[in-house]
Design an enzyme around this catalytic site. Structure first.
Site, PDB file in Angstrom:
ATOM      1  N   HIS A   1      -9.588   1.023   4.616  1.00 16.35           N
ATOM      2  CA  HIS A   1      -8.323   1.229   5.335  1.00 16.35           C
ATOM      3  C   HIS A   1      -8.581   2.169   6.517  1.00 16.35           C
ATOM      4  O   HIS A   1      -9.382   3.108   6.411  1.00 16.35           O
ATOM      5  CB  HIS A   1      -7.269   1.818   4.394  1.00 16.35           C
ATOM      6  CG  HIS A   1      -5.898   1.780   4.981  1.00 16.35           C
ATOM      7  ND1 HIS A   1      -5.472   2.724   5.887  1.00 16.35           N
ATOM      8  CD2 HIS A   1      -4.884   0.904   4.840  1.00 16.35           C
ATOM      9  CE1 HIS A   1      -4.228   2.429   6.261  1.00 16.35           C
ATOM     10  NE2 HIS A   1      -3.845   1.326   5.641  1.00 16.35           N
TER      11      HIS A   1
ATOM     12  N   SER B   1       3.060  -2.619  10.207  1.00 14.23           N
ATOM     13  CA  SER B   1       4.506  -2.647  10.397  1.00 14.23           C
ATOM     14  C   SER B   1       5.133  -3.999  10.062  1.00 14.23           C
ATOM     15  O   SER B   1       6.100  -4.414  10.702  1.00 14.23           O
ATOM     16  CB  SER B   1       4.870  -2.210  11.826  1.00 14.23           C
ATOM     17  OG  SER B   1       4.384  -0.897  12.068  1.00 14.23           O
TER      18      SER B   1
ATOM     19  N   GLU C   1      -5.726  -5.418  10.196  1.00 13.10           N
ATOM     20  CA  GLU C   1      -4.738  -4.378  10.448  1.00 13.10           C
ATOM     21  C   GLU C   1      -5.044  -3.679  11.764  1.00 13.10           C
ATOM     22  O   GLU C   1      -5.842  -2.724  11.783  1.00 13.10           O
ATOM     23  CB  GLU C   1      -4.768  -3.344   9.317  1.00 13.10           C
ATOM     24  CG  GLU C   1      -4.427  -3.898   7.955  1.00 13.10           C
ATOM     25  CD  GLU C   1      -3.762  -2.839   7.096  1.00 13.10           C
ATOM     26  OE1 GLU C   1      -2.631  -3.066   6.682  1.00 13.10           O
ATOM     27  OE2 GLU C   1      -4.354  -1.775   6.880  1.00 13.10           O
TER      28      GLU C   1
ATOM     29  N   GLU D   1      -7.019   4.546   7.649  1.00 13.78           N
ATOM     30  CA  GLU D   1      -6.777   5.971   7.375  1.00 13.78           C
ATOM     31  C   GLU D   1      -7.985   6.610   6.687  1.00 13.78           C
ATOM     32  O   GLU D   1      -8.288   7.779   6.905  1.00 13.78           O
ATOM     33  CB  GLU D   1      -5.496   6.136   6.537  1.00 13.78           C
ATOM     34  CG  GLU D   1      -4.260   5.911   7.402  1.00 13.78           C
ATOM     35  CD  GLU D   1      -3.036   5.417   6.659  1.00 13.78           C
ATOM     36  OE1 GLU D   1      -2.988   5.516   5.425  1.00 13.78           O
ATOM     37  OE2 GLU D   1      -2.120   4.901   7.341  1.00 13.78           O
TER      38      GLU D   1
ATOM     39  N   ASN E   1       0.870  -1.174   0.000  1.00  8.52           N
ATOM     40  CA  ASN E   1       0.000   0.000   0.000  1.00  8.52           C
ATOM     41  C   ASN E   1       0.909   1.227   0.000  1.00  8.52           C
ATOM     42  O   ASN E   1       1.500   1.556   1.021  1.00  8.52           O
ATOM     43  CB  ASN E   1      -0.893  -0.019   1.251  1.00  8.52           C
ATOM     44  CG  ASN E   1      -1.705   1.251   1.401  1.00  8.52           C
ATOM     45  OD1 ASN E   1      -1.799   2.049   0.470  1.00  8.52           O
ATOM     46  ND2 ASN E   1      -2.296   1.446   2.574  1.00  8.52           N
ATOM     47  N   TRP E   2       1.006   1.840  -1.170  1.00  9.45           N
ATOM     48  CA  TRP E   2       1.919   2.991  -1.278  1.00  9.45           C
ATOM     49  C   TRP E   2       1.341   4.249  -0.646  1.00  9.45           C
ATOM     50  O   TRP E   2       2.019   5.262  -0.557  1.00  9.45           O
ATOM     51  CB  TRP E   2       2.251   3.253  -2.760  1.00  9.45           C
ATOM     52  CG  TRP E   2       3.367   2.387  -3.271  1.00  9.45           C
ATOM     53  CD1 TRP E   2       3.986   1.358  -2.604  1.00  9.45           C
ATOM     54  CD2 TRP E   2       4.008   2.481  -4.550  1.00  9.45           C
ATOM     55  NE1 TRP E   2       4.966   0.810  -3.400  1.00  9.45           N
ATOM     56  CE2 TRP E   2       5.003   1.471  -4.592  1.00  9.45           C
ATOM     57  CE3 TRP E   2       3.839   3.300  -5.666  1.00  9.45           C
ATOM     58  CZ2 TRP E   2       5.816   1.284  -5.716  1.00  9.45           C
ATOM     59  CZ3 TRP E   2       4.651   3.117  -6.771  1.00  9.45           C
ATOM     60  CH2 TRP E   2       5.636   2.114  -6.798  1.00  9.45           C
ATOM     61  N   LYS E   3       0.074   4.221  -0.266  1.00 13.40           N
ATOM     62  CA  LYS E   3      -0.588   5.414   0.280  1.00 13.40           C
ATOM     63  C   LYS E   3      -0.359   6.598  -0.672  1.00 13.40           C
ATOM     64  O   LYS E   3      -0.367   6.396  -1.878  1.00 13.40           O
ATOM     65  CB  LYS E   3      -0.088   5.701   1.694  1.00 13.40           C
ATOM     66  CG  LYS E   3      -0.127   4.441   2.571  1.00 13.40           C
ATOM     67  CD  LYS E   3       0.047   4.723   4.019  1.00 13.40           C
ATOM     68  CE  LYS E   3       0.112   3.402   4.775  1.00 13.40           C
ATOM     69  NZ  LYS E   3      -0.033   3.556   6.202  1.00 13.40           N
TER      70      LYS E   3
END
Ligand code: PEP
Length: 257
Positions: free
Chosen positions: A99, A217, A171, A101, A13-15
């Site tokens: 996600h 992480s 997650e 975020e 996931n490159w965000k």
């Protein structure tokens, strides 16, 4: 992992990182680092503007492209949104939904996550559905209750045939981007619990076939131990997916039997 019944997925996931012009050199370096044979699907979920570059560069390296979000609507006056058909049309194979975020910064709730997953499935894109508890919930011993609720809500109205196209990513929020990883026992416990929830909803066979990833992480050092757990079928990786050497090392760790 249990490769007999389900596929292993290592998804990055490159965000909101990287540039489209950096995709090709990244993939060239990644390809040089990746093990020659691999027993997993490798995916990079990038900002939507980079998906075409990822598809082009990733073809030879056998890296699939994914998005990070999708609109729940099919088309119309939704400025700034991207639809599932638009993602499918450019060749995205996967897309992250829910996600933490997006839940945190964009107020996405479980109903919206469900609508997005269904929109993707309708267009043949595999949703990577993220669930996970906060630190407060873990400390209050509410982890499994909360995650079970999120899973049930996200899968509402999704039938067993569609479930086969879904990937679940566990997650824990407290482990994302913090350098704090869940222990392999903690991650296994929740992933096993998620499979049990799916078993109750769909029966033993569909539950056995769903890939459940761990994210939070994950890195080159801890991947092998996490991936050795029977109910962890891969990883959703943020920070370490931005470094070709580290990401390739995680792919290599998934080659273990
Ligand atoms: C993520 O963003 O999904 C994630 C797991 O990030 P990180 O690996 O950096 O914790």
């Amino acid at each position: 992992m249990n490769r007999k019944y389900r596929k292993t997925v290592i998804a990055g996931n490159w965000k909101m990182n990287m540039l489209a012009s950096e995709v090709k050199p990244f993939i060239e370096q990644l390809k040089a680092e990746l093990p020659k044979t691999r027993a997993c699907e490798v995916v990079l979920c990038t900002p939507a503007v980079m998906i075409p570059a990822m598809i082009k560069a990733g073809k030879e390296a056998k890296v699939a492209a994914g998005g990070q979000d999708v609109s729940k609507f099919e088309k119309g006056a939704y400025t700034g949104e991207i639809s599932a058909s638009q993602l499918a049309d450019i060749g995205a194979k996967y897309c992250i939904v829910g996600h933490s975020e997006r839940r945190q910064y964009h107020g996405e709730d479980d109903m919206l996550v469900n609508a997005k997953a269904r929109a993707l499935l309708a267009k043949g894109i595999q949703p990577i559905i993220c669930v996970g508890e906060s630190l407060e919930q873990r400390e209050a011993d509410l982890t499994m209750e909360y995650v079970a609720y999120q899973v049930k809500a996200a899968l509402s109205g999704i039938d067993a045939a569609q479930l086969r196209k879904c990937v679940i990513a566990y997650e824990p929020i407290w482990a994302i981007g913090t350098g704090k990883t869940a222990t392999s026992a903690q991650a296994q416990e929740v992933c096993e619990g998620i499979r049990a929830v799916i078993r109750k909803l769909y029966g033993a066979r569909p539950a056995r076939a769903v890939s459940i990833l761990y994210g939070g992480s994950m890195n080159a050092k801890n991947a092998a131990e996490l991936l050795a757990q029977p109910d962890i079928d891969g990883g959703l990786i943020g920070g370490a997916s931005l470094k070709p050497v580290d990401f390739a090392a995680i792919v290599a760790a998934s080659n273990q039997e």
